[in-house]
Write an enzyme that holds these catalytic residues in place. Structure first.
Site, PDB file in Angstrom:
ATOM      1  N   HIS A   1       0.845  -1.192   0.000  1.00 26.84           N
ATOM      2  CA  HIS A   1       0.000   0.000   0.000  1.00 26.84           C
ATOM      3  C   HIS A   1       0.887   1.251   0.000  1.00 26.84           C
ATOM      4  O   HIS A   1       1.333   1.698   1.061  1.00 26.84           O
ATOM      5  CB  HIS A   1      -0.906   0.025   1.236  1.00 26.84           C
ATOM      6  CG  HIS A   1      -1.999  -0.995   1.228  1.00 26.84           C
ATOM      7  ND1 HIS A   1      -3.051  -0.959   0.336  1.00 26.84           N
ATOM      8  CD2 HIS A   1      -2.204  -2.084   2.022  1.00 26.84           C
ATOM      9  CE1 HIS A   1      -3.867  -1.973   0.581  1.00 26.84           C
ATOM     10  NE2 HIS A   1      -3.366  -2.668   1.588  1.00 26.84           N
TER      11      HIS A   1
ATOM     12  N   HIS B   1      -1.247  -6.712  -4.947  1.00 25.48           N
ATOM     13  CA  HIS B   1      -1.373  -7.924  -4.131  1.00 25.48           C
ATOM     14  C   HIS B   1      -0.848  -9.091  -4.956  1.00 25.48           C
ATOM     15  O   HIS B   1      -0.999  -9.132  -6.173  1.00 25.48           O
ATOM     16  CB  HIS B   1      -2.845  -8.176  -3.774  1.00 25.48           C
ATOM     17  CG  HIS B   1      -3.157  -9.621  -3.501  1.00 25.48           C
ATOM     18  ND1 HIS B   1      -3.650 -10.472  -4.479  1.00 25.48           N
ATOM     19  CD2 HIS B   1      -3.017 -10.376  -2.380  1.00 25.48           C
ATOM     20  CE1 HIS B   1      -3.816 -11.669  -3.963  1.00 25.48           C
ATOM     21  NE2 HIS B   1      -3.453 -11.647  -2.705  1.00 25.48           N
TER      22      HIS B   1
ATOM     23  N   ASN C   1       0.340 -13.566  -4.456  1.00 27.02           N
ATOM     24  CA  ASN C   1       0.676 -14.711  -3.617  1.00 27.02           C
ATOM     25  C   ASN C   1       1.006 -15.912  -4.480  1.00 27.02           C
ATOM     26  O   ASN C   1       0.580 -16.006  -5.642  1.00 27.02           O
ATOM     27  CB  ASN C   1      -0.441 -15.040  -2.619  1.00 27.02           C
ATOM     28  CG  ASN C   1      -1.673 -15.598  -3.290  1.00 27.02           C
ATOM     29  OD1 ASN C   1      -1.734 -16.779  -3.603  1.00 27.02           O
ATOM     30  ND2 ASN C   1      -2.663 -14.749  -3.502  1.00 27.02           N
ATOM     31  N   VAL C   2       1.793 -16.799  -3.928  1.00 26.50           N
ATOM     32  CA  VAL C   2       2.070 -18.112  -4.522  1.00 26.50           C
ATOM     33  C   VAL C   2       1.955 -19.122  -3.398  1.00 26.50           C
ATOM     34  O   VAL C   2       2.418 -18.875  -2.275  1.00 26.50           O
ATOM     35  CB  VAL C   2       3.458 -18.175  -5.191  1.00 26.50           C
ATOM     36  CG1 VAL C   2       3.449 -17.443  -6.528  1.00 26.50           C
ATOM     37  CG2 VAL C   2       4.560 -17.595  -4.306  1.00 26.50           C
TER      38      VAL C   2
ATOM     39  N   HIS D   1     -21.427  -7.222  -5.001  1.00 27.85           N
ATOM     40  CA  HIS D   1     -22.415  -6.315  -4.430  1.00 27.85           C
ATOM     41  C   HIS D   1     -22.258  -4.895  -4.980  1.00 27.85           C
ATOM     42  O   HIS D   1     -23.198  -4.098  -4.908  1.00 27.85           O
ATOM     43  CB  HIS D   1     -22.321  -6.302  -2.911  1.00 27.85           C
ATOM     44  CG  HIS D   1     -20.999  -5.851  -2.376  1.00 27.85           C
ATOM     45  ND1 HIS D   1     -19.852  -6.585  -2.520  1.00 27.85           N
ATOM     46  CD2 HIS D   1     -20.643  -4.738  -1.689  1.00 27.85           C
ATOM     47  CE1 HIS D   1     -18.843  -5.943  -1.946  1.00 27.85           C
ATOM     48  NE2 HIS D   1     -19.294  -4.817  -1.438  1.00 27.85           N
TER      49      HIS D   1
ATOM     50  N   ARG E   1      -3.188 -17.325  12.133  1.00 25.29           N
ATOM     51  CA  ARG E   1      -2.894 -16.167  12.972  1.00 25.29           C
ATOM     52  C   ARG E   1      -3.590 -14.937  12.393  1.00 25.29           C
ATOM     53  O   ARG E   1      -3.292 -14.502  11.283  1.00 25.29           O
ATOM     54  CB  ARG E   1      -1.393 -15.946  13.028  1.00 25.29           C
ATOM     55  CG  ARG E   1      -0.960 -14.826  13.971  1.00 25.29           C
ATOM     56  CD  ARG E   1       0.544 -14.886  14.168  1.00 25.29           C
ATOM     57  NE  ARG E   1       0.981 -13.869  15.103  1.00 25.29           N
ATOM     58  CZ  ARG E   1       1.372 -12.647  14.729  1.00 25.29           C
ATOM     59  NH1 ARG E   1       1.351 -12.305  13.442  1.00 25.29           N
ATOM     60  NH2 ARG E   1       1.773 -11.766  15.628  1.00 25.29           N
TER      61      ARG E   1
END
Length: 318
Positions: free
Chosen positions: A108, A118, A120-121, A187, A272
């Site tokens: 950010h 953003h 991810n792997v 939405h 977590r």
């Protein structure tokens, strides 16, 4: 191209240790790259242990020259029973022990002209005695600008194309469409950003092929993002533009808390909470029934940039 995840591979055994080694190395090297890119702040390490099994290392950078908040997390967790978000559509996973590992990141920046990103792997494996392992890779990267620039979007999608094209014809189109469909706020009837890549349950032509594709996605994240940062980080902005950024960040929060499967899996599996929710921006605002003025850059974002679009076809036509 894609095989059922319960079938034996034809190009090498499933090697969880190799995936673990790559993800740890990628986590370290990417954080070092981000510290150089920021130029001022350093990551704080937060190592954690999961009571039910496994743990991870969450790294957070705040109040830097570039990043208001950057989070890069590694985790490797395991258990004996899968949470509902993972097993609801995969009845063959019932009764299997499982492990999941991955690196996820959300960046950010403070300057509203620099997009949020953003990525991810991840790798998932479930085992049952006497049967072949069920396994797959997932991941991708996506871009969430607050102010749109054609050249940035084209560069982003070209890099995404280059990441997966060597691994099969049609993969880019498939993963690009999947990303457009996934990062969509139903939405609001609005995309979260301009997309990129998203894939899940990927086995490819066997373990080595699928693992190679995941590694390529990981190593293309930085070259997709850093050139955009270089062009936008020194652009001047007003408080009004900062206010618009904070308003648009509200969409980011809505998606992560309502739709994101990784968030749901993490919370349902006893992960977590602080690490799962590191993706949330430090400052955000909501304005009731806000409507941008027609013809403004703020209006252009939702009218011109967010609707799903073939950015590479546009580039070829230029």
């Amino acid at each position: 191209m894609t095989t059922d995840s319960s079938e034996a591979t034809d190009n090498g055994p499933v090697d969880s240790d190799a995936v673990y080694s790559f993800l740890r190395q990628f986590h370290d090297s990417f954080c070092k790259q981000l510290e150089v890119l920021d130029g001022e702040a350093k990551f704080i390490d937060d190592e954690w242990v999961r009571e039910e099994g496994g743990g991870g290392l969450t790294r957070i950078l705040t109040d830097g020259a570039l990043f208001e908040k950057a989070g890069v997390g590694f985790s490797k967790v395991q258990g004996s029973t899968l949470p509902p978000s993972a097993s609801a559509h995969r009845p063959e996973l019932a009764g299997r022990a499982w492990e999941a590992m991955g690196v996820s990141l959300v960046l950010h920046p403070k300057n509203p002209y620099v997009p949020t990103t953003h990525a991810n792997v991840r790798f998932f494996r479930a085992d049952k005695e006497g049967e072949d392992p069920v396994w797959w890779f997932g991941g991708g990267f996506d871009l969430t600008p607050y102010y749109g620039f054609e050249e940035d979007c084209k560069h982003w999608h070209q890099t995404a194309h280059d990441a997966v094209e060597p691994f099969g014809d049609g993969l880019h189109n498939k993963f690009k469409t999947w990303c457009d469909d996934y990062f969509y706020l139903k939405h609001r009837k609005e995309a979260r950003g301009v997309g990129g890549l998203f894939f899940d349950d990927f086995n490819g032509e066997g373990f080595s092929h699928a693992f190679g594709m995941m590694q390529s996605v990981a190593t293309h994240i930085y070259p997709a993002y850093a050139p955009i940062v270089a062009k936008r980080r020194d652009m001047s902005y007003t408080q009004a533009e900062r206010d618009f950024q904070l308003y648009r960040r509200g969409r980011y929060v809505e998606f992560n808390l309502v739709f994101d499967r990784g968030t749901l899996f993490g919370l349902q599996s006893g992960g977590r909470t602080e690490s799962i929710l590191m993706s949330l921006p430090p400052h955000v605002s909501w304005h009731y029934n806000y409507q941008p003025e027609p013809g403004t850059p703020e209006a252009d974002l939702t009218e011109k940039y967010l609707p799903a679009r073939d950015w590479l076809a546009d580039q070829l036509a230029d």
